[in-house]
Design a protein around this motif. Structure first.
Motif, PDB file in Angstrom:
ATOM      1  N   TRP A  25       2.398 -50.246  16.235  1.00 52.13           N
ATOM      2  CA  TRP A  25       3.593 -49.478  16.582  1.00 52.13           C
ATOM      3  C   TRP A  25       3.928 -49.656  18.058  1.00 52.13           C
ATOM      4  N   GLU A  29       9.010 -46.867  18.707  1.00 45.34           N
ATOM      5  CA  GLU A  29       8.888 -46.489  17.291  1.00 45.34           C
ATOM      6  C   GLU A  29       8.161 -45.162  17.138  1.00 45.34           C
ATOM      7  N   MET A  30       7.078 -44.995  17.886  1.00 42.45           N
ATOM      8  CA  MET A  30       6.320 -43.749  17.788  1.00 42.45           C
ATOM      9  C   MET A  30       7.127 -42.576  18.327  1.00 42.45           C
ATOM     10  N   GLN A  31       7.801 -42.778  19.443  1.00 46.47           N
ATOM     11  CA  GLN A  31       8.628 -41.728  20.041  1.00 46.47           C
ATOM     12  C   GLN A  31       9.703 -41.266  19.062  1.00 46.47           C
ATOM     13  N   LYS A  32      10.339 -42.217  18.397  1.00 44.90           N
ATOM     14  CA  LYS A  32      11.413 -41.895  17.457  1.00 44.90           C
ATOM     15  C   LYS A  32      10.888 -41.171  16.220  1.00 44.90           C
ATOM     16  N   ALA A  33       9.749 -41.597  15.698  1.00 40.12           N
ATOM     17  CA  ALA A  33       9.206 -41.029  14.463  1.00 40.12           C
ATOM     18  C   ALA A  33       8.480 -39.699  14.675  1.00 40.12           C
ATOM     19  N   ALA A  34       8.001 -39.441  15.877  1.00 40.18           N
ATOM     20  CA  ALA A  34       7.194 -38.248  16.140  1.00 40.18           C
ATOM     21  C   ALA A  34       8.039 -36.982  16.167  1.00 40.18           C
ATOM     22  N   GLN A  35       7.488 -35.916  15.595  1.00 41.29           N
ATOM     23  CA  GLN A  35       8.085 -34.593  15.705  1.00 41.29           C
ATOM     24  C   GLN A  35       7.603 -33.901  16.974  1.00 41.29           C
ATOM     25  N   TYR A 117       1.062 -38.712  19.490  1.00 37.98           N
ATOM     26  CA  TYR A 117       2.345 -38.815  18.782  1.00 37.98           C
ATOM     27  C   TYR A 117       2.095 -38.246  17.396  1.00 37.98           C
ATOM     28  N   VAL A 119       3.126 -35.899  13.667  1.00 41.03           N
ATOM     29  CA  VAL A 119       4.036 -35.396  12.643  1.00 41.03           C
ATOM     30  C   VAL A 119       3.337 -34.231  11.957  1.00 41.03           C
ATOM     31  N   VAL A 129       1.321 -39.984  13.953  1.00 41.39           N
ATOM     32  CA  VAL A 129       2.580 -40.506  13.437  1.00 41.39           C
ATOM     33  C   VAL A 129       2.367 -41.849  12.739  1.00 41.39           C
ATOM     34  N   SER A 130       1.355 -42.600  13.138  1.00 44.89           N
ATOM     35  CA  SER A 130       1.087 -43.899  12.533  1.00 44.89           C
ATOM     36  C   SER A 130       0.356 -43.778  11.204  1.00 44.89           C
TER      37      SER A 130
END
Length: 146
Positions: A25, A29-35, A117, A119, A129-130
């Protein structure tokens, strides 16, 4: 000499057939997918009364929960002083099959700060997140300020 080149190529192709694809990642990508993105220090690590063989049927995994003391929130609406991270480890602890999964290896004596990161994993806890497989490669890493 010419006969050895096809042999070497065949060997390399044969070896790569056993390789496992791992997605590395990017920060974006991690920044965008992370809550939730936080910086924290490990306060406590405990095994859960939970096992899992679904992720990889030939191996047994034990659920682990690490509690982090949060020092900085970089993304998300989070006001708690701690965050609980849910992940897995091999059972037995230091077993790893050839070309096997990578898991986070945290201890409560850890002094590093980590960049997480995350979720939601339900029940007021989070997961990398990964994902639960190979998160050590991506979503939980030692924090190194720029």
């Amino acid at each position: 000499m010419k006969k050895s080149i096809p042999s070497v190529l065949l060997l390399l192709v044969g070896i790569s057939a056993f390789a496992r694809i791992v997605h590395i990642w990017t920060e974006a990508e991690m920044q965008k997918a992370a809550q939730l993105v936080v910086v924290g220090t490990v306060a406590n690590v405990r095994d859960l009364d939970e096992t899992n063989t679904v992720l990889w049927p030939s191996c047994k995994f034990v659920g682990v929960e690490a509690t982090f003391t949060v020092s900085k929130v970089l993304k998300g609406d989070f006001t708690n002083r701690t965050v609980r991270l849910h992940y897995y480890r091999f059972d037995p602890l230091h077993f790893c099959p050839p070309n096997g999964r990578s898991f986070i290896d945290l201890t409560s004596t850890e002094t590093n700060q980590f960049l997480l990161y995350l979720v939601s994993d339900g029940a007021a806890r989070y997961a990398p997140v990964s994902g639960q497989l190979d998160p050590a490669l991506d979503a939980v890493r030692v924090f190194r300020p720029k």
